[in-house]
Design an enzyme around this catalytic site. Structure first.
Site, mmCIF file in Angstrom:
data_model
loop_
_atom_site.group_PDB
_atom_site.id
_atom_site.type_symbol
_atom_site.label_atom_id
_atom_site.label_comp_id
_atom_site.label_asym_id
_atom_site.label_seq_id
_atom_site.Cartn_x
_atom_site.Cartn_y
_atom_site.Cartn_z
ATOM 1 N N ARG A 49 0.819 -1.217 0.000
ATOM 2 C CA ARG A 49 0.000 0.000 0.000
ATOM 3 C C ARG A 49 0.848 1.261 0.000
ATOM 4 O O ARG A 49 0.419 2.304 -0.500
ATOM 5 C CB ARG A 49 -0.952 -0.016 1.206
ATOM 6 C CG ARG A 49 -2.078 1.037 1.126
ATOM 7 C CD ARG A 49 -3.100 0.818 2.228
ATOM 8 N NE ARG A 49 -4.247 1.720 2.102
ATOM 9 C CZ ARG A 49 -4.522 2.717 2.945
ATOM 10 N NH1 ARG A 49 -3.718 2.969 3.979
ATOM 11 N NH2 ARG A 49 -5.594 3.477 2.767
ATOM 12 N N ILE A 75 -7.573 7.148 -1.445
ATOM 13 C CA ILE A 75 -7.348 5.704 -1.412
ATOM 14 C C ILE A 75 -8.154 5.179 -0.240
ATOM 15 O O ILE A 75 -8.073 5.706 0.873
ATOM 16 C CB ILE A 75 -5.846 5.363 -1.290
ATOM 17 C CG1 ILE A 75 -5.644 3.834 -1.248
ATOM 18 C CG2 ILE A 75 -5.196 6.038 -0.114
ATOM 19 C CD1 ILE A 75 -4.172 3.427 -1.307
ATOM 20 N N SER A 76 -8.977 4.169 -0.483
ATOM 21 C CA SER A 76 -9.964 3.739 0.507
ATOM 22 C C SER A 76 -9.325 3.131 1.749
ATOM 23 O O SER A 76 -8.197 2.621 1.722
ATOM 24 C CB SER A 76 -10.922 2.719 -0.115
ATOM 25 O OG SER A 76 -11.685 3.300 -1.133
ATOM 26 N N GLN A 77 -10.071 3.176 2.828
ATOM 27 C CA GLN A 77 -9.683 2.547 4.089
ATOM 28 C C GLN A 77 -9.503 1.046 3.863
ATOM 29 O O GLN A 77 -10.339 0.395 3.239
ATOM 30 C CB GLN A 77 -10.777 2.798 5.118
ATOM 31 C CG GLN A 77 -10.519 2.216 6.483
ATOM 32 C CD GLN A 77 -11.693 2.488 7.425
ATOM 33 O OE1 GLN A 77 -12.675 3.124 7.033
ATOM 34 N NE2 GLN A 77 -11.596 2.008 8.644
#
Length: 227
Positions: A49, A75-77
């Site tokens: 990530r 950017i998503s959790q």
């Protein structure tokens, strides 16, 4: 070929540096939240990530939080990524359509679980950055396109799975049309951040639709380009 039977989950075998400790902590949090699919956990563990976040936020890459990226997107959790990926019920034979490439993080995870990922992004700069990340990671089963995600990818349809990473006011009809019989779509729906709900939509072999509410979420809006 069908997916392998899940095996026992093992934490990362990397050296105990800070980044690896944060990675292990996140994986355990995902497991404790109810994500027990070891293939989903493995895909997240092995997708770096830190390569998908802005340099200023790299120290927080493995925190369980959404982070800003270019073009006003996020950017998503990781928890949301994990649940959306799990909800797709993927196997290695499937072709997946992703609406909203963003940083490329979700597509990179999907690429480890599906035969091919088709991903659409309306921001040219974001798409170019994602393509560079895919190349750097040696990912060869992702196909990219710049365009209006609400229209899907008609030329490559139908898709066994569709995932939408931005919130629509209602499920785009074009995406339902491009979902294959016995397919699954995971999509956040809501007219404001306060009322977004993640839906899992199943289409049976006769084209009938069944909808399941999964959780409350917060996504950037899905934007339809001007005609």
């Amino acid at each position: 070929m069908p997916r392998k039977k899940p095996t026992a989950f093992h934490a990362s075998a990397h050296s105990p540096a800070d980044g690896d400790a944060n990675r292990i902590r996140l994986l355990m949090k995902l497991r404790n939240s109810g994500i027990h699919d070891t293939e989903v956990l493995s895909a997240i563990e092995n997708t770096p990530r830190e390569l998908f976040v802005e340099d200023a936020f790299r120290d927080h890459a493995w925190d369980d939080t959404a982070l800003p990226i270019a073009s006003g997107q996020t950017i998503s959790q990781p928890t949301v990524v994990a649940w959306m990926t799990w909800a797709l019920e993927l196997d290695p034979r499937m072709r997946v359509l992703e609406i909203g490439t963003g940083s490329g993080y979700q597509a990179a995870i999907l690429s480890k679980l599906a035969r091919r990922v088709y991903t659409i992004e309306r921001h040219r700069d974001l798409l170019g950055q994602a393509e560079e990340r895919f190349k750097k990671l040696g990912i060869t089963n992702i196909v990219t396109k710049r365009g209006d995600g609400t229209k899907g990818w008609k030329e490559a349809a139908p898709f066994e799975r569709i995932i939408v990473t931005a919130a629509a006011g209602e499920v785009p009809a074009a995406l339902l049309d491009q979902l294959a019989p016995n397919g699954i779509m995971v999509v956040p729906v809501g007219n404001s951040v306060a009322d977004q709900i993640l839906l899992r939509i199943r289409k049976d072999e006769n084209g009938r639709i069944a909808t399941q509410h999964l959780m409350n979420v917060r996504f950037v809006p899905l934007v339809e380009e001007n005609k």
